[in-house]
Design a protein around this motif. Structure first.
Motif, PDB file in Angstrom:
ATOM      1  N   THR A  41       0.786  -1.100  -0.072  1.00  0.00           N
ATOM      2  CA  THR A  41      -0.065  -0.016  -0.050  1.00  0.00           C
ATOM      3  C   THR A  41       0.857   1.321  -0.179  1.00  0.00           C
ATOM      4  O   THR A  41       1.986   1.147   0.345  1.00  0.00           O
ATOM      5  CB  THR A  41      -0.879   0.102   1.164  1.00  0.00           C
ATOM      6  OG1 THR A  41      -0.133   0.009   2.379  1.00  0.00           O
ATOM      7  CG2 THR A  41      -1.767  -1.304   1.229  1.00  0.00           C
ATOM      8  N   HIS A  71      -1.729  -2.939 -10.324  1.00  0.00           N
ATOM      9  CA  HIS A  71      -2.861  -2.298  -9.221  1.00  0.00           C
ATOM     10  C   HIS A  71      -3.587  -3.591  -9.012  1.00  0.00           C
ATOM     11  O   HIS A  71      -4.237  -4.176 -10.043  1.00  0.00           O
ATOM     12  CB  HIS A  71      -3.566  -1.128 -10.067  1.00  0.00           C
ATOM     13  CG  HIS A  71      -4.592  -0.600  -8.845  1.00  0.00           C
ATOM     14  ND1 HIS A  71      -5.967  -0.756  -9.273  1.00  0.00           N
ATOM     15  CD2 HIS A  71      -4.473   0.156  -7.687  1.00  0.00           C
ATOM     16  CE1 HIS A  71      -6.494   0.027  -8.153  1.00  0.00           C
ATOM     17  NE2 HIS A  71      -5.919   0.337  -7.307  1.00  0.00           N
ATOM     18  N   PRO A  73      -7.038  -4.000  -7.367  1.00  0.00           N
ATOM     19  CA  PRO A  73      -8.316  -2.995  -6.726  1.00  0.00           C
ATOM     20  C   PRO A  73      -8.879  -3.112  -5.286  1.00  0.00           C
ATOM     21  O   PRO A  73      -8.581  -4.425  -4.699  1.00  0.00           O
ATOM     22  CB  PRO A  73      -9.505  -3.623  -7.751  1.00  0.00           C
ATOM     23  CG  PRO A  73      -8.974  -4.106  -8.862  1.00  0.00           C
ATOM     24  CD  PRO A  73      -7.539  -4.656  -8.508  1.00  0.00           C
ATOM     25  N   ARG A  74      -8.923  -2.062  -4.606  1.00  0.00           N
ATOM     26  CA  ARG A  74      -9.397  -2.287  -3.115  1.00  0.00           C
ATOM     27  C   ARG A  74      -8.226  -2.711  -2.151  1.00  0.00           C
ATOM     28  O   ARG A  74      -8.466  -2.682  -1.228  1.00  0.00           O
ATOM     29  CB  ARG A  74     -10.695  -2.742  -3.140  1.00  0.00           C
ATOM     30  CG  ARG A  74     -11.729  -2.180  -3.677  1.00  0.00           C
ATOM     31  CD  ARG A  74     -13.142  -2.954  -3.504  1.00  0.00           C
ATOM     32  NE  ARG A  74     -12.952  -4.251  -4.062  1.00  0.00           N
ATOM     33  CZ  ARG A  74     -13.251  -4.471  -5.479  1.00  0.00           C
ATOM     34  NH1 ARG A  74     -13.402  -3.587  -6.203  1.00  0.00           N
ATOM     35  NH2 ARG A  74     -13.196  -5.800  -5.763  1.00  0.00           N
ATOM     36  N   LYS A  75      -7.170  -2.909  -2.806  1.00  0.00           N
ATOM     37  CA  LYS A  75      -5.965  -3.744  -1.930  1.00  0.00           C
ATOM     38  C   LYS A  75      -4.582  -3.063  -2.082  1.00  0.00           C
ATOM     39  O   LYS A  75      -4.232  -2.709  -0.853  1.00  0.00           O
ATOM     40  CB  LYS A  75      -5.662  -5.221  -2.235  1.00  0.00           C
ATOM     41  CG  LYS A  75      -6.939  -6.201  -1.976  1.00  0.00           C
ATOM     42  CD  LYS A  75      -6.688  -7.550  -2.367  1.00  0.00           C
ATOM     43  CE  LYS A  75      -7.768  -8.419  -1.866  1.00  0.00           C
ATOM     44  NZ  LYS A  75      -7.268  -9.787  -2.245  1.00  0.00           N
TER      45      LYS A  75
END
Length: 223
Positions: A41, A71, A73-75
């Motif tokens: 992140t 990328h 997603p959402r992680k």
């Protein structure tokens, strides 16, 4: 007189935080300090590099565009993993593109273009002493791109740039192994000498051998 040009000096360039973060992350990816199995992140990397999230976000965006990261997603994001099937395709495409470029160039190369290629190899020899693996690889890419530029194959050059980034994920560490660096220098010199003599058949042969040797070193490293 343009003083800057007249004295042969380059302007001082102070690197931004984003540029420094980009270089740190890119090196960590290529020397495999960052695992492709781990999801990162912005906060994790910002804390590790002791900086804010903004330069990390900008640097990661560049690395994603270069095909070195993906990328999730959402992680977050992770280092791109090259599969065996993708490796075979990269090798096939690189060989096809570069053989086509050198075939064309061997008939039309100029003395100035030969000089520029020799200069790139000289620069590679110099960075070996400083153990700057990233710079060595950048010059390696420049060498191969210049051949396509000089051959007037701009579209193929664009394709090669994208393939090269993916190829670096496979072979950066293998290429920097002791002994292989010296081989790369000699192989580049053989390519330039063949082009200088405008011997198309020889130029194609040495380029094919160079790419094959690189592939072998990568496969032996990953086996």
């Amino acid at each position: 007189m343009d003083v800057k040009r007249g004295l042969g000096m380059e302007p001082i360039h102070r690197k931004t935080t984003k540029e420094m973060v980009y270089e740190q992350l890119k090196k960590a990816i290529l020397v495999r300090e960052l695992s492709h199995k781990e999801i990162f992140t912005e906060t994790m990397l910002a804390n590790s590099l002791n900086t804010s999230r903004t330069p990390v976000r900008e640097a990661v965006a560049d690395l994603i565009n270069e095909g070195l990261m993906v990328h999730i997603p959402r992680k977050g994001f992770k280092v791109r993993e090259i599969t065996e099937k993708e490796m075979d395709q990269i090798i096939f495409l690189r060989t096809s593109i570069e053989v086509q470029g050198i075939k064309i160039l061997s008939d039309i190369i100029t003395e100035e273009e030969v000089r520029q290629l020799y200069k790139i190899v000289e620069r590679q020899e110099k960075v070996i002493a400083s153990n700057d693996s990233i710079k060595f690889i950048e010059l390696d890419q420049l060498f191969h791109r210049k051949i396509l530029q000089f051959a007037g194959q701009e579209l193929l050059e664009q394709f090669l740039s994208e393939l090269y980034n993916m190829a670096r994920l496979m072979g950066h560490t293998a290429l920097m192994k002791e002994g292989r660096i010296t081989e790369v220098i000699q192989e580049h010199l053989d390519i330039v000498k063949a082009l200088e003599s405008k011997d198309g058949e020889l130029a194609i042969k040495v380029m094919e051998n160079h790419l094959l040797s690189t592939v072998d070193s990568v496969r032996n490293f990953t086996d």
